[in-house]
Each structure stands twice: as structure tokens, then as C-alpha cells.
Design a protein around this motif. Structure first.
Motif, PDB file in Angstrom:
ATOM      1  N   ASP A   1       5.750   5.249   7.401  1.00 24.42           N
ATOM      2  CA  ASP A   1       6.760   4.810   8.352  1.00 24.42           C
ATOM      3  C   ASP A   1       7.321   3.461   7.897  1.00 24.42           C
ATOM      4  N   PRO A   2       8.638   3.362   7.727  1.00 25.85           N
ATOM      5  CA  PRO A   2       9.231   2.093   7.262  1.00 25.85           C
ATOM      6  C   PRO A   2       8.924   0.913   8.189  1.00 25.85           C
ATOM      7  N   ALA A   3       8.892   1.136   9.474  1.00 28.07           N
ATOM      8  CA  ALA A   3       8.598   0.044  10.404  1.00 28.07           C
ATOM      9  C   ALA A   3       7.170  -0.465  10.192  1.00 28.07           C
ATOM     10  N   GLN A   4       6.250   0.466   9.962  1.00 23.31           N
ATOM     11  CA  GLN A   4       4.858   0.079   9.722  1.00 23.31           C
ATOM     12  C   GLN A   4       4.736  -0.691   8.407  1.00 23.31           C
ATOM     13  N   ILE A   5       5.452  -0.226   7.395  1.00 23.53           N
ATOM     14  CA  ILE A   5       5.419  -0.905   6.087  1.00 23.53           C
ATOM     15  C   ILE A   5       5.981  -2.320   6.222  1.00 23.53           C
TER      16      ILE A   5
ATOM     17  N   ASP B   1      -0.549  10.769  -1.343  1.00 18.67           N
ATOM     18  CA  ASP B   1      -0.152  10.908   0.055  1.00 18.67           C
ATOM     19  C   ASP B   1      -1.333  11.284   0.929  1.00 18.67           C
ATOM     20  N   SER B   2      -2.165  12.162   0.454  1.00 21.03           N
ATOM     21  CA  SER B   2      -3.308  12.568   1.270  1.00 21.03           C
ATOM     22  C   SER B   2      -4.308  11.424   1.400  1.00 21.03           C
ATOM     23  N   ASP B   3      -4.468  10.607   0.351  1.00 22.77           N
ATOM     24  CA  ASP B   3      -5.363   9.456   0.429  1.00 22.77           C
ATOM     25  C   ASP B   3      -4.827   8.418   1.404  1.00 22.77           C
ATOM     26  N   ASN B   4      -3.515   8.210   1.399  1.00 18.93           N
ATOM     27  CA  ASN B   4      -2.928   7.226   2.293  1.00 18.93           C
ATOM     28  C   ASN B   4      -3.109   7.611   3.746  1.00 18.93           C
ATOM     29  N   THR B   5      -2.936   8.876   4.058  1.00 19.42           N
ATOM     30  CA  THR B   5      -3.080   9.284   5.447  1.00 19.42           C
ATOM     31  C   THR B   5      -4.531   9.216   5.875  1.00 19.42           C
ATOM     32  N   GLN B   6      -5.445   9.415   4.948  1.00 17.65           N
ATOM     33  CA  GLN B   6      -6.854   9.312   5.289  1.00 17.65           C
ATOM     34  C   GLN B   6      -7.254   7.857   5.511  1.00 17.65           C
ATOM     35  N   ASP B   7      -6.672   6.933   4.772  1.00 22.75           N
ATOM     36  CA  ASP B   7      -7.008   5.513   4.896  1.00 22.75           C
ATOM     37  C   ASP B   7      -6.273   4.858   6.058  1.00 22.75           C
TER      38      ASP B   7
END
Length: 109
Positions: A21-25, A10-16
Motif C-alpha cells: 500500500d503506497p500510504a503504508q510505504i 511478495d509472499s515473504d512481504n505479506t508474511q512479515d
């Protein structure tokens, strides 16, 4: 002190810049689908042998037509010394067209 693998993910995803967010996915999935569709269309175009042969025949026909027009222009000029030098490329172009048509017919069979 120790973190679970999910926390690191989770921390890596927010950094990248990735979002949970389902809409973003869904938007990312739609974008990837569109890119894959474009890639498949491009590969289909490249692998279509008949269409490639047709493009090549059309290209050679156009080149031959241009050369014939050039030869006609040169033959109509007042200087007839180079008739053989004019006819040789024209005959070569005609032979190339006949050869390509023969190959195209053989490929169709």
C-alpha cells in the motif's frame, strides 16, 4: 512448480507484515526519516566538543560551589580541630576549576 523471485518476495512481504500500500510505504518512510533525524541530532550533540567542555565546566563549578558551602558550614562550627582537613579538599576543588578553565581556553584557540 517453480516460482519467480518476485512471487517469493511478495509472499515473504505479506508474511512479515509489510504492505504494498503506497500510504503504508510513505508512512514507513516518514517514520524512518524521523528516526534518522533523531539519530543525527543525538550524534551531533555527542560530538560537539565545545558543548561537552561547557557542560563539564558547569558541572565542576557546581561541585566546587557545593564543596565551598560545605567547608563554610564546617568552619563555622565550634569544632576547629579539622581546619586543615576542611581546607585541603576546598583548595583541591579550586585547583581543579582553574585547571579546567585553562584547558577550556586552550581548546578554544
Amino acid at each position: 512448480m517453480s516460482t519467480t523471485p518476485h512471487e517469493n518476495l511478495d509472499s515473504d512481504n505479506t508474511q512479515d507484515g509489510a504492505s504494498n500500500d503506497p500510504a503504508q510505504i510513505e508512512a514507513d518512510i516518514a517514520r524512518h526519516r524521523a528516526e534518522l533525524g533523531d539519530t543525527v541530532d543525538e550524534l551531533t550533540e555527542r560530538l560537539d566538543v565545545k558543548k561537552q567542555a561547557q557542560h563539564k565546566v558547569e558541572s565542576v563549578k557546581k561541585q566546587t560551589h557545593d564543596r565551598v558551602e560545605s567547608v563554610k558550614t564546617r568552619l563555622q562550627s565550634d569544632d576547629h580541630r579539622d581546619v586543615l582537613s576542611v581546607l585541603a579538599p576546598a583548595l583541591g576543588a579550586v585547583a581543579a576549576v582553574v585547571l579546567i578553565i585553562g584547558v577550556a581556553r586552550r581548546v578554544r584557540r
